[in-house]
Design an enzyme around this catalytic site. Structure first.
Site, PDB file in Angstrom:
ATOM      1  N   ARG A  68       0.829  -1.207   0.000  1.00  0.00           N
ATOM      2  CA  ARG A  68       0.000   0.000   0.000  1.00  0.00           C
ATOM      3  C   ARG A  68       0.864   1.258   0.000  1.00  0.00           C
ATOM      4  O   ARG A  68       1.742   1.416   0.857  1.00  0.00           O
ATOM      5  CB  ARG A  68      -0.924   0.019   1.213  1.00  0.00           C
ATOM      6  CG  ARG A  68      -1.806  -1.220   1.212  1.00  0.00           C
ATOM      7  CD  ARG A  68      -3.055  -1.040   1.990  1.00  0.00           C
ATOM      8  NE  ARG A  68      -3.801  -2.292   1.971  1.00  0.00           N
ATOM      9  CZ  ARG A  68      -4.941  -2.493   2.580  1.00  0.00           C
ATOM     10  NH1 ARG A  68      -5.481  -1.515   3.265  1.00  0.00           N
ATOM     11  NH2 ARG A  68      -5.558  -3.657   2.509  1.00  0.00           N
ATOM     12  N   HIS A 128       1.374   2.550   9.883  1.00  0.00           N
ATOM     13  CA  HIS A 128       1.214   2.226   8.459  1.00  0.00           C
ATOM     14  C   HIS A 128       2.547   1.913   7.823  1.00  0.00           C
ATOM     15  O   HIS A 128       3.535   2.601   8.066  1.00  0.00           O
ATOM     16  CB  HIS A 128       0.594   3.405   7.704  1.00  0.00           C
ATOM     17  CG  HIS A 128      -0.844   3.614   7.999  1.00  0.00           C
ATOM     18  ND1 HIS A 128      -1.273   4.484   8.966  1.00  0.00           N
ATOM     19  CD2 HIS A 128      -1.951   3.048   7.466  1.00  0.00           C
ATOM     20  CE1 HIS A 128      -2.600   4.455   9.012  1.00  0.00           C
ATOM     21  NE2 HIS A 128      -3.036   3.581   8.119  1.00  0.00           N
ATOM     22  N   ARG A 133       0.112  -5.090  12.964  1.00  0.00           N
ATOM     23  CA  ARG A 133      -0.686  -4.325  13.933  1.00  0.00           C
ATOM     24  C   ARG A 133      -0.985  -5.170  15.175  1.00  0.00           C
ATOM     25  O   ARG A 133      -0.926  -4.675  16.302  1.00  0.00           O
ATOM     26  CB  ARG A 133      -2.019  -3.901  13.310  1.00  0.00           C
ATOM     27  CG  ARG A 133      -1.877  -2.899  12.192  1.00  0.00           C
ATOM     28  CD  ARG A 133      -2.255  -1.510  12.651  1.00  0.00           C
ATOM     29  NE  ARG A 133      -2.191  -0.580  11.540  1.00  0.00           N
ATOM     30  CZ  ARG A 133      -3.255  -0.094  10.922  1.00  0.00           C
ATOM     31  NH1 ARG A 133      -4.471  -0.445  11.302  1.00  0.00           N
ATOM     32  NH2 ARG A 133      -3.110   0.755   9.935  1.00  0.00           N
TER      33      ARG A 133
HETATM   34  O1  4AD Z   1      -8.797  -2.684   6.664  1.00  0.00           O
HETATM   35  P1  4AD Z   1      -8.161  -3.248   5.448  1.00  0.00           P
HETATM   36  O2  4AD Z   1      -7.774  -2.305   4.397  1.00  0.00           O
HETATM   37  O3  4AD Z   1      -9.156  -4.355   4.891  1.00  0.00           O
HETATM   38  C1  4AD Z   1      -8.910  -5.142   3.793  1.00  0.00           C
HETATM   39  O4  4AD Z   1      -7.882  -5.212   3.208  1.00  0.00           O
HETATM   40  C2  4AD Z   1     -10.064  -6.031   3.439  1.00  0.00           C
HETATM   41  N1  4AD Z   1      -9.773  -6.692   2.148  1.00  0.00           N
HETATM   42  C3  4AD Z   1     -10.285  -7.036   4.513  1.00  0.00           C
HETATM   43  C4  4AD Z   1     -11.488  -7.878   4.318  1.00  0.00           C
HETATM   44  O5  4AD Z   1     -11.395  -9.075   4.226  1.00  0.00           O
HETATM   45  N2  4AD Z   1     -12.629  -7.241   4.263  1.00  0.00           N
HETATM   46  O6  4AD Z   1      -6.869  -4.077   5.876  1.00  0.00           O
HETATM   47  C5  4AD Z   1      -6.978  -5.126   6.824  1.00  0.00           C
HETATM   48  C6  4AD Z   1      -6.001  -4.932   7.959  1.00  0.00           C
HETATM   49  C7  4AD Z   1      -6.147  -3.609   8.701  1.00  0.00           C
HETATM   50  O7  4AD Z   1      -7.136  -3.686   9.687  1.00  0.00           O
HETATM   51  C8  4AD Z   1      -4.760  -3.438   9.278  1.00  0.00           C
HETATM   52  O8  4AD Z   1      -4.630  -4.225  10.448  1.00  0.00           O
HETATM   53  C9  4AD Z   1      -3.874  -4.047   8.210  1.00  0.00           C
HETATM   54  O9  4AD Z   1      -4.673  -4.904   7.438  1.00  0.00           O
HETATM   55  N3  4AD Z   1      -3.301  -3.018   7.334  1.00  0.00           N
HETATM   56  C10 4AD Z   1      -2.097  -2.439   7.474  1.00  0.00           C
HETATM   57  N4  4AD Z   1      -1.124  -2.632   8.383  1.00  0.00           N
HETATM   58  C11 4AD Z   1       0.000  -1.891   8.276  1.00  0.00           C
HETATM   59  N5  4AD Z   1       0.211  -0.982   7.301  1.00  0.00           N
HETATM   60  C12 4AD Z   1      -0.725  -0.763   6.354  1.00  0.00           C
HETATM   61  N6  4AD Z   1      -0.506   0.131   5.385  1.00  0.00           N
HETATM   62  C13 4AD Z   1      -1.951  -1.512   6.429  1.00  0.00           C
HETATM   63  N7  4AD Z   1      -3.067  -1.557   5.681  1.00  0.00           N
HETATM   64  C14 4AD Z   1      -3.873  -2.468   6.242  1.00  0.00           C
END
Ligand code: 4AD
Ligand code: MG
Length: 433
Positions: free
Chosen positions: A212, A221, A407
């Protein structure tokens, strides 16, 4: 080269051993010399009284530098003052590798270092017993996750990390040049794990790598992170997904607290109590709690970092809970694939001490509704053709979640920064090591 017979935490009084490790510290009291030898399981004291060791060994100990790698053969003796109550009287010392004298970072932690110095010299930083402990715990988090999910009939899968479209919203995409076309690094396995629900393999999980392009530099992040993603079919509602998630997290915490006592002690972390079922806080409740506490939050918007943190404190104070679900979000705050009742998303977040560690929910499985939602988010239906096709030939109701491993570890171990729990964290500013 002398061959190691055991790690430093596995010595027995009266036995001959060979230890291999790094020179953590050296002390010279004239008639007696000490080396603290560090290996991955701890620190062993090598004790050389002038009268009890050969002259050659006694002298050779002076030449050893900090962080040199040595092998020590010797006899184990009990010694109340030594770490672990045992010491080794050396009969042979072999130098395996030398280190330059001026270290960019002190693995014995006598000198503090800031996070950038630590990450610039991560290989030295990880030598610190407390940092090693984090990564042993991390390994167990994955073992425990696999153990639980396999016990619930989930099948482990791997999906592509180069994809034709984004999944979680456009702004955080990393574009790459893919021959003559543009492609993107995968933000999550979202579309692939949903496609899997059309294959008949109705419960799958992936230990997934997320990419990301997070613009801002925050303590939670990263550009690359890892998650435990699951997807399951034949569900009636998102509660069934939440049930798997709370049991998964409980199993992980229990497993770590039982198997990693030594490491948790070293980190000063106590992860009890271990609740089986987590509190549900609705989005509306969360907003009222925050407004009552004087926070300027508006209904309809996603919670920002500060409100999330404040909510963590409020929930802890009110109910004593570290882990809680946030449910019934406004649909507008969630991605296009999210199922809904009117304006309410059939989706949830799981927060741990005021930080989101997971998002999930039930998905839309009707292809026409899905197309409408893609358009409403301003995305183009044509770039989702391969995904949408799988909804036309028998797609069961389904849902899932993504649980951020980095996290989870940060919150479980009370780390100040997500980077501490990742071997080689990458963010906007850092691409090396
Ligand atoms: O909340 P997110 O964006 O949800 C999804 O990716 C969906 N596809 C999930 C689903 O099945 N509906 O990402 C999920 C989790 C977040 O809650 C966070 O814990 C972690 O991934 N996450 C990150 N951790 C660290 N750095 C980042 N840039 C992150 N982006 C997401
Ligand atoms: Mg989320």
């Amino acid at each position: 080269m002398l061959k190691r017979t055991c790690y430093s935490d596995n010595m027995k009084d009266g036995k001959e051993v060979v230890l291999t490790g790094w020179v953590h510290e050296r002390r010279d009291l004239g008639g007696i010399k000490f080396i603290l030898l560090r290996d991955r399981e701890g620190i062993a004291q090598i004790t050389a009284p002038k009268k009890k060791v050969s002259e050659e060994i006694f002298k050779s100990m002076d030449s050893l530098g900090r962080e040199w790698i040595i092998a020590v053969k010797g006899d184990v003796k009990s010694s109340p003052q030594a770490p672990g109550g045992l010491e080794v009287i050396p009969t042979e010392i072999e130098v395996i590798s030398m280190a330059e004298p001026s270290l960019p970072l002190d693995p014995s932690e006598k000198v503090d270092a800031d996070i950038d110095t630590r990450l610039d010299n991560r290989f030295l930083d990880i030598r610190k017993p407390r940092v090693t402990a984090i990564f042993k715990i991390r390994s167990d988090v994955l073992t425990a996750a696999r153990e639980y999910l396999l016990s619930q009939a989930f099948v482990e899968i791997q999906t592509p990390k180069i994809s034709a479209s984004g999944t979680e919203g456009g702004t955080e995409l990393f574009p790459i040049s893919y021959f003559e076309r543009e492609a993107f690094l995968a933000q999550s396995p979202q579309l692939y794990k949903q496609i899997m629900m059309a294959t008949g393999m109705d419960r799958v999980f992936e230990i997934a790598h997320y990419f990301r392009a997070e613009e801002s530099n925050t303590r939670r992040h990263l550009s690359e992170s890892d998650a435990i993603d699951i997807e399951m079919a034949f569900i009636e509602n998102e509660e069934e997904i939440m049930y798997i998630l709370e049991n998964l997290v409980s199993h992980i915490l229990k497993y770590v607290s039982e198997n990693r006592k030594k490491e948790l002690d070293l980190l000063g972390v106590d992860i009890s109590p271990l609740p089986k079922s987590f509190r549900r806080v609705t989005y509306d409740q969360a907003i009222s709690f925050l407004q009552e506490a004087g926070f300027n939050v508006r209904h309809g918007e996603d919670l920002g970092t500060e409100s999330e943190k404040a909510l963590g404190n409020i929930v802890k104070e009110k109910y004593g809970d570290d882990l809680y679900f946030l449910t019934k979000y406004p649909l507008s705050t969630k991605p296009f694939y999210t199922n809904f009742d009117g304006n309410v998303a059939r989706a949830f977040d799981l927060d741990y001490k005021g930080v989101e560690i997971s998002s999930g929910g039930q998905r839309i499985h009707n292809v026409d509704i899905l197309k409408t939602k893609i358009k409403e988010k301003g995305l183009s239906v044509s770039s989702f053709e391969a995904y949408l096709k799988t909804f036309r030939f028998g797609m069961p109701p389904h849902g899932g979640f993504g649980l951020g491993i980095d996290r989870l570890i940060m919150q479980m171990l009370n780390l100040e920064n997500i980077r501490e729990g990742v071997l080689f964290p990458h963010d906007r500013r850092r691409l090396e090591p």
